[in-house]
Structures are given as C-alpha cells and as structure tokens.
Scaffold this motif. Structure first.
Motif, PDB file in Angstrom:
ATOM      1  N   ALA A   1       0.835  -1.200   0.000  1.00  0.00           N
ATOM      2  CA  ALA A   1       0.000   0.000   0.000  1.00  0.00           C
ATOM      3  C   ALA A   1       0.871   1.252   0.000  1.00  0.00           C
ATOM      4  O   ALA A   1       0.578   2.229  -0.691  1.00  0.00           O
ATOM      5  CB  ALA A   1      -0.928  -0.005   1.209  1.00  0.00           C
ATOM      6  N   MET A   2       1.963   1.228   0.774  1.00  0.00           N
ATOM      7  CA  MET A   2       2.852   2.379   0.839  1.00  0.00           C
ATOM      8  C   MET A   2       3.503   2.633  -0.526  1.00  0.00           C
ATOM      9  O   MET A   2       3.603   3.767  -0.972  1.00  0.00           O
ATOM     10  CB  MET A   2       3.933   2.135   1.898  1.00  0.00           C
ATOM     11  N   THR A   3       3.890   1.575  -1.206  1.00  0.00           N
ATOM     12  CA  THR A   3       4.491   1.708  -2.529  1.00  0.00           C
ATOM     13  C   THR A   3       3.490   2.285  -3.514  1.00  0.00           C
ATOM     14  O   THR A   3       3.820   3.165  -4.309  1.00  0.00           O
ATOM     15  CB  THR A   3       4.998   0.339  -3.028  1.00  0.00           C
ATOM     16  N   ALA A   4       2.256   1.815  -3.443  1.00  0.00           N
ATOM     17  CA  ALA A   4       1.220   2.310  -4.360  1.00  0.00           C
ATOM     18  C   ALA A   4       0.883   3.771  -4.084  1.00  0.00           C
ATOM     19  O   ALA A   4       0.690   4.559  -5.006  1.00  0.00           O
ATOM     20  CB  ALA A   4      -0.026   1.446  -4.249  1.00  0.00           C
ATOM     21  N   VAL A   5       0.820   4.149  -2.809  1.00  0.00           N
ATOM     22  CA  VAL A   5       0.443   5.516  -2.445  1.00  0.00           C
ATOM     23  C   VAL A   5       1.560   6.504  -2.766  1.00  0.00           C
ATOM     24  O   VAL A   5       1.315   7.587  -3.291  1.00  0.00           O
ATOM     25  CB  VAL A   5       0.060   5.592  -0.945  1.00  0.00           C
ATOM     26  N   THR A   6       2.796   6.134  -2.475  1.00  0.00           N
ATOM     27  CA  THR A   6       3.907   7.065  -2.695  1.00  0.00           C
ATOM     28  C   THR A   6       4.339   7.112  -4.148  1.00  0.00           C
ATOM     29  O   THR A   6       5.081   7.995  -4.545  1.00  0.00           O
ATOM     30  CB  THR A   6       5.128   6.688  -1.833  1.00  0.00           C
ATOM     31  N   GLY A   7       3.886   6.146  -4.935  1.00  0.00           N
ATOM     32  CA  GLY A   7       4.225   6.147  -6.357  1.00  0.00           C
ATOM     33  C   GLY A   7       5.627   5.668  -6.637  1.00  0.00           C
ATOM     34  O   GLY A   7       6.195   5.993  -7.679  1.00  0.00           O
ATOM     35  N   CYS A   8       6.214   4.903  -5.733  1.00  0.00           N
ATOM     36  CA  CYS A   8       7.556   4.379  -5.967  1.00  0.00           C
ATOM     37  C   CYS A   8       7.512   3.398  -7.127  1.00  0.00           C
ATOM     38  O   CYS A   8       6.780   2.419  -7.092  1.00  0.00           O
ATOM     39  CB  CYS A   8       8.075   3.660  -4.725  1.00  0.00           C
ATOM     40  N   THR A   9       8.262   3.681  -8.138  1.00  0.00           N
ATOM     41  CA  THR A   9       8.338   2.777  -9.278  1.00  0.00           C
ATOM     42  C   THR A   9       9.781   2.685  -9.727  1.00  0.00           C
ATOM     43  O   THR A   9      10.592   3.556  -9.448  1.00  0.00           O
ATOM     44  CB  THR A   9       7.491   3.289 -10.467  1.00  0.00           C
ATOM     45  N   THR A  10      10.064   1.639 -10.426  1.00  0.00           N
ATOM     46  CA  THR A  10      11.394   1.468 -10.995  1.00  0.00           C
ATOM     47  C   THR A  10      11.473   2.319 -12.254  1.00  0.00           C
ATOM     48  O   THR A  10      10.575   2.254 -13.086  1.00  0.00           O
ATOM     49  CB  THR A  10      11.624  -0.007 -11.340  1.00  0.00           C
ATOM     50  N   PRO A  11      12.513   3.139 -12.396  1.00  0.00           N
ATOM     51  CA  PRO A  11      12.612   3.952 -13.608  1.00  0.00           C
ATOM     52  C   PRO A  11      12.746   3.063 -14.842  1.00  0.00           C
ATOM     53  O   PRO A  11      13.405   2.041 -14.809  1.00  0.00           O
ATOM     54  CB  PRO A  11      13.871   4.787 -13.394  1.00  0.00           C
ATOM     55  N   GLN A  12      12.086   3.497 -15.918  1.00  0.00           N
ATOM     56  CA  GLN A  12      12.127   2.725 -17.158  1.00  0.00           C
ATOM     57  C   GLN A  12      13.351   3.115 -17.982  1.00  0.00           C
ATOM     58  O   GLN A  12      13.767   4.268 -17.975  1.00  0.00           O
ATOM     59  CB  GLN A  12      10.878   2.986 -17.988  1.00  0.00           C
ATOM     60  N   THR A  13      13.873   2.148 -18.687  1.00  0.00           N
ATOM     61  CA  THR A  13      14.975   2.427 -19.603  1.00  0.00           C
ATOM     62  C   THR A  13      14.433   3.166 -20.818  1.00  0.00           C
ATOM     63  O   THR A  13      13.231   3.167 -21.081  1.00  0.00           O
ATOM     64  CB  THR A  13      15.646   1.120 -20.067  1.00  0.00           C
ATOM     65  N   ARG A  14      15.321   3.758 -21.563  1.00  0.00           N
ATOM     66  CA  ARG A  14      14.918   4.469 -22.785  1.00  0.00           C
ATOM     67  C   ARG A  14      14.241   3.510 -23.762  1.00  0.00           C
ATOM     68  O   ARG A  14      13.264   3.844 -24.408  1.00  0.00           O
ATOM     69  CB  ARG A  14      16.162   5.120 -23.418  1.00  0.00           C
ATOM     70  N   GLU A  15      14.779   2.295 -23.849  1.00  0.00           N
ATOM     71  CA  GLU A  15      14.210   1.294 -24.749  1.00  0.00           C
ATOM     72  C   GLU A  15      12.776   0.946 -24.344  1.00  0.00           C
ATOM     73  O   GLU A  15      11.903   0.797 -25.190  1.00  0.00           O
ATOM     74  CB  GLU A  15      15.081   0.034 -24.758  1.00  0.00           C
ATOM     75  N   ALA A  16      12.537   0.819 -23.031  1.00  0.00           N
ATOM     76  CA  ALA A  16      11.193   0.497 -22.550  1.00  0.00           C
ATOM     77  C   ALA A  16      10.226   1.639 -22.847  1.00  0.00           C
ATOM     78  O   ALA A  16       9.071   1.407 -23.217  1.00  0.00           O
ATOM     79  CB  ALA A  16      11.222   0.207 -21.054  1.00  0.00           C
ATOM     80  N   ILE A  17      10.696   2.862 -22.710  1.00  0.00           N
ATOM     81  CA  ILE A  17       9.843   4.022 -22.997  1.00  0.00           C
ATOM     82  C   ILE A  17       9.453   4.037 -24.473  1.00  0.00           C
ATOM     83  O   ILE A  17       8.293   4.255 -24.825  1.00  0.00           O
ATOM     84  CB  ILE A  17      10.556   5.328 -22.586  1.00  0.00           C
ATOM     85  N   VAL A  18      10.424   3.773 -25.350  1.00  0.00           N
ATOM     86  CA  VAL A  18      10.138   3.746 -26.792  1.00  0.00           C
ATOM     87  C   VAL A  18       9.168   2.607 -27.110  1.00  0.00           C
ATOM     88  O   VAL A  18       8.191   2.793 -27.834  1.00  0.00           O
ATOM     89  CB  VAL A  18      11.448   3.614 -27.606  1.00  0.00           C
ATOM     90  N   PHE A  19       9.425   1.426 -26.547  1.00  0.00           N
ATOM     91  CA  PHE A  19       8.528   0.290 -26.782  1.00  0.00           C
ATOM     92  C   PHE A  19       7.117   0.617 -26.307  1.00  0.00           C
ATOM     93  O   PHE A  19       6.137   0.341 -27.012  1.00  0.00           O
ATOM     94  CB  PHE A  19       9.046  -0.959 -26.069  1.00  0.00           C
ATOM     95  N   ASN A  20       7.003   1.219 -25.132  1.00  0.00           N
ATOM     96  CA  ASN A  20       5.678   1.562 -24.604  1.00  0.00           C
ATOM     97  C   ASN A  20       4.979   2.595 -25.478  1.00  0.00           C
ATOM     98  O   ASN A  20       3.752   2.574 -25.606  1.00  0.00           O
ATOM     99  CB  ASN A  20       5.786   2.056 -23.167  1.00  0.00           C
ATOM    100  N   SER A  21       5.737   3.506 -26.083  1.00  0.00           N
ATOM    101  CA  SER A  21       5.107   4.487 -26.969  1.00  0.00           C
ATOM    102  C   SER A  21       4.528   3.794 -28.201  1.00  0.00           C
ATOM    103  O   SER A  21       3.442   4.139 -28.656  1.00  0.00           O
ATOM    104  CB  SER A  21       6.083   5.592 -27.364  1.00  0.00           C
ATOM    105  N   PHE A  22       5.241   2.803 -28.730  1.00  0.00           N
ATOM    106  CA  PHE A  22       4.703   2.028 -29.851  1.00  0.00           C
ATOM    107  C   PHE A  22       3.456   1.262 -29.418  1.00  0.00           C
ATOM    108  O   PHE A  22       2.444   1.248 -30.120  1.00  0.00           O
ATOM    109  CB  PHE A  22       5.750   1.041 -30.386  1.00  0.00           C
ATOM    110  N   ARG A  23       3.544   0.613 -28.265  1.00  0.00           N
ATOM    111  CA  ARG A  23       2.402  -0.161 -27.770  1.00  0.00           C
ATOM    112  C   ARG A  23       1.185   0.733 -27.567  1.00  0.00           C
ATOM    113  O   ARG A  23       0.071   0.397 -27.975  1.00  0.00           O
ATOM    114  CB  ARG A  23       2.769  -0.846 -26.448  1.00  0.00           C
ATOM    115  N   ASP A  24       1.400   1.900 -26.970  1.00  0.00           N
ATOM    116  CA  ASP A  24       0.285   2.807 -26.712  1.00  0.00           C
ATOM    117  C   ASP A  24      -0.311   3.346 -28.008  1.00  0.00           C
ATOM    118  O   ASP A  24      -1.528   3.453 -28.144  1.00  0.00           O
ATOM    119  CB  ASP A  24       0.737   3.967 -25.822  1.00  0.00           C
ATOM    120  N   ALA A  25       0.545   3.678 -28.970  1.00  0.00           N
ATOM    121  CA  ALA A  25       0.049   4.174 -30.263  1.00  0.00           C
ATOM    122  C   ALA A  25      -0.820   3.115 -30.934  1.00  0.00           C
ATOM    123  O   ALA A  25      -1.905   3.416 -31.441  1.00  0.00           O
ATOM    124  CB  ALA A  25       1.212   4.566 -31.175  1.00  0.00           C
ATOM    125  N   TRP A  26      -0.358   1.876 -30.920  1.00  0.00           N
ATOM    126  CA  TRP A  26      -1.137   0.802 -31.537  1.00  0.00           C
ATOM    127  C   TRP A  26      -2.453   0.589 -30.786  1.00  0.00           C
ATOM    128  O   TRP A  26      -3.514   0.466 -31.404  1.00  0.00           O
ATOM    129  CB  TRP A  26      -0.343  -0.501 -31.574  1.00  0.00           C
TER     130      TRP A  26
END
Length: 191
Positions: A95-120
C-alpha cells in the motif's frame, strides 16, 4: 473462525517453487535442443526471465483459483501470529508503494517500446469502435472508405517504424507514426 495462514502460505511457496522448476525445465529443454539441432536456440537471460515470470504466475493463478483463502483452523500458535504479522507487513508495504508512487525507472528502450504499444492500442481501439458503428449502419460508405484508408496508412507507417526501431530501441518513435495516428483519430472523432 480462524484461518490457517501458515499452511496456505507454505502451499503458496511450494507453488512458486513449482513455477521456477517449470521455467528451469524449459531452459534445460532449449539448452539440450540447441545441442541437437542448431535451429533451436537456448534461452538468454531476458527470455528466461519472461518464462520464469509467466510460469510462476500461471502456477499462482491456478493455486489462487483452487484455494483463494486458507482453510478454517481453530489452532492458536506463534506461527499463526507471525504469519499474520508478516502478511500485514507485506500489505502495508504494498500500500505504501502504491500511495507514494515508488516505481522502478524505465529504460529508454522500454519508454520507446511503450510508446509504440500505446500508439497501436489507441489507434486499434478507435478503429474497432469505428467498425462497430459501420456494422450498426451509423457510418456512410464514403466516410468508411476514408477511415479505412487512414487505418491502412497508419498500419503501414507503424510497421515501417517498428522495423526501424527494432534495430535500435533507444531512438524515439518517428513523428510520422504520431502524425498517422493523430490523423486516424481525428478522422474517426469527426464522423
């Protein structure tokens, strides 16, 4: 009513170990297969991670389907209290992780892949909704042809952009992909 959490968690851990063993046997199978036939390649670490995750999650889902809650137990002991305390700690950490928004930073490659996935995903969902309106008779043949042409253009640009990105995932998605997606979405919205 007192739930037997210690036995349930013990069984849950056995399930996780079963998932890990399944992933290990998949890795061993590809390793042996690569020695017999050169067309079969042994799993690399990334692929092994996906197999491990999917195998473990599949086993967990089957376990939770069969035993969503622990059995009723009337025994009272230190193990039950310790298990309850451990479960409460894990839940509060989650719950603390969800509330504080702690997340693992994404790599540049993951960000690009996610942009393709989201566009599709966005373009495909909009096109599916448009097709449902076509079936219901809410779209004229002329407008249907325009949207189909925009959808086909988006698919071609997406395919070409994805082929280029596959060579280097650190480069951002091209502006032509974004423009084709926006053109399709605007055309669908204005109908």
């Amino acid at each position: 009513m007192k739930l037997d959490w210690s036995h349930w968690i013990y069984t849950l851990l056995k399930t996780v170990i079963g998932g890990v063993a399944g992933a290990g046997s998949a890795w061993l199978g590809t390793l042996v297969g690569s020695q017999i036939n050169s067309d079969i390649h042994a799993l690399d670490l990334r692929q092994m991670g996906f197999v491990l995750l999917s195998s473990t999650l599949l086993n967990l889902f089957f376990f939770l389907k069969q035993s969503p809650l622990p059995e009723d137990s009337d025994k009272d002991g230190i193990a039950d209290k310790l298990t309850t305390l451990l479960l409460a700690g894990l839940l509060s950490f989650g719950a603390m992780t969800a509330v504080t928004g702690c997340t693992t930073p994404q790599t540049r490659e993951a960000i690009v892949f996610n942009s393709f996935r989201d566009a599709w995903t966005v373009a495909h969902s909009a096109y599916q909704a448009h097709c449902e309106n076509v079936v219901r008779g809410k779209v004229s043949a002329e407008k249907e042809a325009k949207v189909d042409a925009a959808w086909n253009k988006f698919r071609l640009v997406f395919k070409a952009s994805l082929a280029v990105a596959h060579q280097d995932w650190s480069k951002p998605a091209p502006a032509t992909l974004d423009a084709a997606e926006q053109q399709l979405l605007i055309l669908i919205r204005t109908l």
